[in-house]
Structures are given as structure tokens and as C-alpha cells.
Motif scaffolding. Structure first.
Motif, mmCIF file in Angstrom:
data_model
loop_
_atom_site.group_PDB
_atom_site.id
_atom_site.type_symbol
_atom_site.label_atom_id
_atom_site.label_comp_id
_atom_site.label_asym_id
_atom_site.label_seq_id
_atom_site.Cartn_x
_atom_site.Cartn_y
_atom_site.Cartn_z
ATOM 1 N N ALA A 1 0.826 -1.204 0.000
ATOM 2 C CA ALA A 1 0.000 0.000 0.000
ATOM 3 C C ALA A 1 0.865 1.261 0.000
ATOM 4 C CB ALA A 1 -0.932 -0.003 1.209
ATOM 5 N N MET A 2 1.959 1.234 0.740
ATOM 6 C CA MET A 2 2.850 2.402 0.768
ATOM 7 C C MET A 2 3.511 2.621 -0.588
ATOM 8 S SD MET A 2 4.602 1.973 4.541
ATOM 9 C CE MET A 2 5.944 3.044 4.127
ATOM 10 N N TYR A 3 3.714 1.590 -1.341
ATOM 11 C CA TYR A 3 4.317 1.702 -2.662
ATOM 12 C C TYR A 3 3.310 2.194 -3.698
ATOM 13 C CZ TYR A 3 6.606 0.322 -7.001
ATOM 14 O OH TYR A 3 7.139 0.326 -8.258
ATOM 15 N N GLU A 4 2.086 1.675 -3.637
ATOM 16 C CA GLU A 4 1.089 1.980 -4.660
ATOM 17 C C GLU A 4 0.318 3.274 -4.405
ATOM 18 O OE1 GLU A 4 0.420 0.537 -7.533
ATOM 19 O OE2 GLU A 4 1.952 -0.985 -7.270
ATOM 20 N N TRP A 5 0.044 3.598 -3.143
ATOM 21 C CA TRP A 5 -0.822 4.733 -2.828
ATOM 22 C C TRP A 5 -0.310 6.064 -3.395
ATOM 23 C CZ3 TRP A 5 -5.585 4.047 -1.058
ATOM 24 C CH2 TRP A 5 -6.304 5.163 -0.661
ATOM 25 N N PRO A 6 0.971 6.403 -3.256
ATOM 26 C CA PRO A 6 1.430 7.689 -3.798
ATOM 27 C C PRO A 6 1.348 7.780 -5.321
ATOM 28 C CG PRO A 6 3.040 6.825 -2.251
ATOM 29 C CD PRO A 6 2.031 5.757 -2.483
#
Length: 75
Positions: free
Chosen positions: A17-22
């Protein structure tokens, strides 16, 4: 041992999620809600498999539903 698996799955999902969200724009509200929903469903399924590893899969559910229908149509 199960707690280590739960922690590992949770860490992987958080990193994902930290990789995809931004990468998602602020205007992509439907995509973000779909991402969150699919991620939560995936996490829940992973937790079920950790606690119940012998749980039947989706193909067994489809077989249970359609096998009687197939027998009925053969006659």
C-alpha cells in the motif's frame, strides 16, 4: 507461529500500500476505494487460510453448486 504469519502478511500488505498509494492521483477516488477494498478482502482471505489451512477452495464451492444442476441436465 501463526502470529508470525499474520505479522508477515500484514507487513507485506502495508508495504504494498505504501508503494502503490502515492502513485494514485488525488482524483482517483474510485480506484483508491477499490484498492482498499481488494486489499482488505485479500488480507481477510489470507487470515482465514492461516487459521484454517484445510478450508475448501472456490472450485469446490462451484462444484457443490453446479454438480446437481449438471446431473439434472444429463437426464
Amino acid at each position: 507461529m501463526k502470529w508470525a504469519a499474520i505479522l508477515g502478511i500484514t507487513v507485506i500488505l502495508v508495504l504494498m500500500a505504501m508503494y502503490e498509494w502515492p502513485k494514485m492521483d488525488k482524483k482517483m477516488k474510485k480506484e483508491k476505494s477499490a484498492f482498499v477494498a481488494i486489499t482488505i478482502i485479500g488480507w481477510l482471505l489470507a487470515m482465514l487460510l492461516v487459521f484454517f489451512p484445510d478450508m475448501p477452495g472456490p472450485t469446490q464451492l462451484v462444484d457443490a453448486i453446479y454438480k446437481p444442476l449438471g446431473k439434472l441436465l444429463e437426464k
